[in-house]
Scaffold this motif. Structure first.
Motif, PDB file in Angstrom:
ATOM      1  N   GLU A  15      50.690   1.381 -17.522  1.00  0.00           N
ATOM      2  CA  GLU A  15      51.425   0.599 -18.718  1.00  0.00           C
ATOM      3  C   GLU A  15      51.221   1.411 -20.116  1.00  0.00           C
ATOM      4  O   GLU A  15      51.925   1.041 -21.075  1.00  0.00           O
ATOM      5  CB  GLU A  15      50.778  -0.842 -18.805  1.00  0.00           C
ATOM      6  CG  GLU A  15      51.461  -1.618 -17.803  1.00  0.00           C
ATOM      7  CD  GLU A  15      52.835  -2.036 -17.577  1.00  0.00           C
ATOM      8  OE1 GLU A  15      53.529  -1.877 -18.622  1.00  0.00           O
ATOM      9  OE2 GLU A  15      53.511  -2.218 -16.429  1.00  0.00           O
ATOM     10  N   THR A  21      43.864  -5.572 -23.127  1.00  0.00           N
ATOM     11  CA  THR A  21      45.266  -5.928 -23.544  1.00  0.00           C
ATOM     12  C   THR A  21      46.075  -6.447 -22.331  1.00  0.00           C
ATOM     13  O   THR A  21      46.583  -7.718 -22.095  1.00  0.00           O
ATOM     14  CB  THR A  21      45.958  -5.068 -23.906  1.00  0.00           C
ATOM     15  OG1 THR A  21      45.411  -4.573 -25.181  1.00  0.00           O
ATOM     16  CG2 THR A  21      47.497  -5.402 -24.557  1.00  0.00           C
ATOM     17  N   LEU A  22      46.182  -5.838 -21.098  1.00  0.00           N
ATOM     18  CA  LEU A  22      46.846  -6.230 -19.884  1.00  0.00           C
ATOM     19  C   LEU A  22      45.936  -7.400 -19.231  1.00  0.00           C
ATOM     20  O   LEU A  22      46.862  -8.348 -18.996  1.00  0.00           O
ATOM     21  CB  LEU A  22      46.646  -5.105 -19.001  1.00  0.00           C
ATOM     22  CG  LEU A  22      47.448  -5.471 -17.529  1.00  0.00           C
ATOM     23  CD1 LEU A  22      48.984  -5.726 -17.930  1.00  0.00           C
ATOM     24  CD2 LEU A  22      47.332  -4.138 -16.790  1.00  0.00           C
ATOM     25  N   TYR A  23      44.772  -7.498 -19.339  1.00  0.00           N
ATOM     26  CA  TYR A  23      44.041  -8.809 -18.794  1.00  0.00           C
ATOM     27  C   TYR A  23      44.480  -9.964 -19.673  1.00  0.00           C
ATOM     28  O   TYR A  23      44.709 -10.828 -19.014  1.00  0.00           O
ATOM     29  CB  TYR A  23      42.447  -8.407 -19.119  1.00  0.00           C
ATOM     30  CG  TYR A  23      41.720  -9.423 -18.612  1.00  0.00           C
ATOM     31  CD1 TYR A  23      41.181  -9.812 -17.000  1.00  0.00           C
ATOM     32  CD2 TYR A  23      41.007 -10.602 -19.300  1.00  0.00           C
ATOM     33  CE1 TYR A  23      40.805 -10.808 -16.585  1.00  0.00           C
ATOM     34  CE2 TYR A  23      40.375 -11.510 -18.737  1.00  0.00           C
ATOM     35  CZ  TYR A  23      40.207 -11.737 -17.397  1.00  0.00           C
ATOM     36  OH  TYR A  23      39.207 -12.762 -16.893  1.00  0.00           O
ATOM     37  N   ARG A  24      44.734  -9.718 -20.906  1.00  0.00           N
ATOM     38  CA  ARG A  24      45.134 -11.031 -21.795  1.00  0.00           C
ATOM     39  C   ARG A  24      46.430 -11.349 -21.425  1.00  0.00           C
ATOM     40  O   ARG A  24      46.975 -12.477 -21.373  1.00  0.00           O
ATOM     41  CB  ARG A  24      44.900 -10.544 -23.282  1.00  0.00           C
ATOM     42  CG  ARG A  24      43.511 -10.845 -23.649  1.00  0.00           C
ATOM     43  CD  ARG A  24      43.399 -10.695 -25.243  1.00  0.00           C
ATOM     44  NE  ARG A  24      42.111  -9.782 -25.407  1.00  0.00           N
ATOM     45  CZ  ARG A  24      41.957  -8.706 -25.886  1.00  0.00           C
ATOM     46  NH1 ARG A  24      43.252  -8.159 -26.474  1.00  0.00           N
ATOM     47  NH2 ARG A  24      40.897  -8.058 -26.156  1.00  0.00           N
ATOM     48  N   ARG A  25      47.347 -10.435 -21.220  1.00  0.00           N
ATOM     49  CA  ARG A  25      48.605 -10.655 -20.685  1.00  0.00           C
ATOM     50  C   ARG A  25      48.787 -11.513 -19.535  1.00  0.00           C
ATOM     51  O   ARG A  25      49.860 -12.288 -19.300  1.00  0.00           O
ATOM     52  CB  ARG A  25      49.498  -9.438 -20.641  1.00  0.00           C
ATOM     53  CG  ARG A  25      49.940  -8.642 -21.935  1.00  0.00           C
ATOM     54  CD  ARG A  25      50.648  -7.260 -21.613  1.00  0.00           C
ATOM     55  NE  ARG A  25      50.819  -6.664 -22.875  1.00  0.00           N
ATOM     56  CZ  ARG A  25      51.389  -5.517 -22.655  1.00  0.00           C
ATOM     57  NH1 ARG A  25      51.966  -4.813 -21.555  1.00  0.00           N
ATOM     58  NH2 ARG A  25      51.645  -4.904 -23.862  1.00  0.00           N
ATOM     59  N   ILE A  26      48.117 -10.996 -18.565  1.00  0.00           N
ATOM     60  CA  ILE A  26      47.994 -11.740 -17.334  1.00  0.00           C
ATOM     61  C   ILE A  26      47.596 -13.347 -17.400  1.00  0.00           C
ATOM     62  O   ILE A  26      48.050 -14.293 -16.687  1.00  0.00           O
ATOM     63  CB  ILE A  26      47.141 -11.077 -16.362  1.00  0.00           C
ATOM     64  CG1 ILE A  26      48.201  -9.818 -15.945  1.00  0.00           C
ATOM     65  CG2 ILE A  26      46.837 -11.930 -14.968  1.00  0.00           C
ATOM     66  CD1 ILE A  26      47.025  -8.749 -15.135  1.00  0.00           C
ATOM     67  N   ARG A  28      47.928 -14.912 -20.132  1.00  0.00           N
ATOM     68  CA  ARG A  28      48.813 -15.744 -20.921  1.00  0.00           C
ATOM     69  C   ARG A  28      50.236 -16.006 -20.054  1.00  0.00           C
ATOM     70  O   ARG A  28      50.567 -17.266 -20.050  1.00  0.00           O
ATOM     71  CB  ARG A  28      49.341 -15.225 -22.198  1.00  0.00           C
ATOM     72  CG  ARG A  28      48.425 -15.361 -23.416  1.00  0.00           C
ATOM     73  CD  ARG A  28      49.230 -14.675 -24.469  1.00  0.00           C
ATOM     74  NE  ARG A  28      49.694 -13.107 -24.256  1.00  0.00           N
ATOM     75  CZ  ARG A  28      49.081 -12.276 -24.521  1.00  0.00           C
ATOM     76  NH1 ARG A  28      47.919 -12.198 -25.243  1.00  0.00           N
ATOM     77  NH2 ARG A  28      49.569 -10.797 -24.716  1.00  0.00           N
ATOM     78  N   ASN A  29      50.334 -15.241 -19.163  1.00  0.00           N
ATOM     79  CA  ASN A  29      51.547 -15.393 -18.086  1.00  0.00           C
ATOM     80  C   ASN A  29      51.132 -15.107 -16.721  1.00  0.00           C
ATOM     81  O   ASN A  29      51.759 -14.219 -16.143  1.00  0.00           O
ATOM     82  CB  ASN A  29      52.774 -14.506 -18.591  1.00  0.00           C
ATOM     83  CG  ASN A  29      53.593 -15.232 -19.621  1.00  0.00           C
ATOM     84  OD1 ASN A  29      53.948 -16.345 -19.573  1.00  0.00           O
ATOM     85  ND2 ASN A  29      54.000 -14.173 -20.323  1.00  0.00           N
ATOM     86  N   GLN A  32      54.046 -14.318 -14.083  1.00  0.00           N
ATOM     87  CA  GLN A  32      54.898 -13.243 -14.138  1.00  0.00           C
ATOM     88  C   GLN A  32      54.131 -12.086 -13.522  1.00  0.00           C
ATOM     89  O   GLN A  32      54.794 -10.928 -13.067  1.00  0.00           O
ATOM     90  CB  GLN A  32      54.805 -12.714 -15.752  1.00  0.00           C
ATOM     91  CG  GLN A  32      55.562 -11.541 -15.861  1.00  0.00           C
ATOM     92  CD  GLN A  32      55.804 -11.302 -17.528  1.00  0.00           C
ATOM     93  OE1 GLN A  32      55.268 -12.110 -18.145  1.00  0.00           O
ATOM     94  NE2 GLN A  32      56.327 -10.168 -17.957  1.00  0.00           N
ATOM     95  N   TYR A  33      52.856 -12.134 -12.819  1.00  0.00           N
ATOM     96  CA  TYR A  33      52.240 -10.966 -12.404  1.00  0.00           C
ATOM     97  C   TYR A  33      51.583 -11.587 -10.888  1.00  0.00           C
ATOM     98  O   TYR A  33      50.906 -12.588 -11.103  1.00  0.00           O
ATOM     99  CB  TYR A  33      51.021 -10.817 -13.319  1.00  0.00           C
ATOM    100  CG  TYR A  33      51.228 -10.186 -14.519  1.00  0.00           C
ATOM    101  CD1 TYR A  33      51.567  -8.706 -14.624  1.00  0.00           C
ATOM    102  CD2 TYR A  33      51.224 -10.679 -15.624  1.00  0.00           C
ATOM    103  CE1 TYR A  33      52.123  -8.176 -15.829  1.00  0.00           C
ATOM    104  CE2 TYR A  33      51.781 -10.451 -16.952  1.00  0.00           C
ATOM    105  CZ  TYR A  33      52.269  -9.104 -16.990  1.00  0.00           C
ATOM    106  OH  TYR A  33      52.477  -8.639 -18.291  1.00  0.00           O
ATOM    107  N   SER A  56      55.792  -3.267 -15.473  1.00  0.00           N
ATOM    108  CA  SER A  56      56.865  -3.054 -16.490  1.00  0.00           C
ATOM    109  C   SER A  56      57.658  -1.797 -15.693  1.00  0.00           C
ATOM    110  O   SER A  56      57.026  -0.945 -14.932  1.00  0.00           O
ATOM    111  CB  SER A  56      56.925  -2.532 -17.699  1.00  0.00           C
ATOM    112  OG  SER A  56      56.200  -1.562 -17.873  1.00  0.00           O
TER     113      SER A  56
END
Length: 73
Positions: A15, A21-26, A28-29, A32-33, A56
């Protein structure tokens, strides 16, 4: 075609972002993952795996390119 799971560290590299950063995205959503955990051979915390289909378009292209390089060797 079965779903392919890769480590969160590899997914972050594909990515182009930091692991956290990716851990936080997961976090939060989570819907989506697609994730799963796997017990490590040497012990310790379980390893988090993420589905390639959850990445993505940029991440999926990078993963496919890496698979072609590995297959050609």
């Amino acid at each position: 075609m079965p779903e392919v799971f890769i480590s969160l560290d590899d997914a972050a590299n594909f990515e182009g972002v930091d692991y956290h950063t990716l851990y936080r995205r997961i976090a939060r959503n989570p819907r989506q993952y697609t994730t799963q955990t796997r017990r490590r051979e040497e012990g310790g915390k379980d390893e988090v795996l993420i589905s390639v289909s959850s990445l993505s378009a940029k991440g999926r292209r990078a993963w496919r390119a890496a698979q072609k390089v590995e297959g050609g060797e």
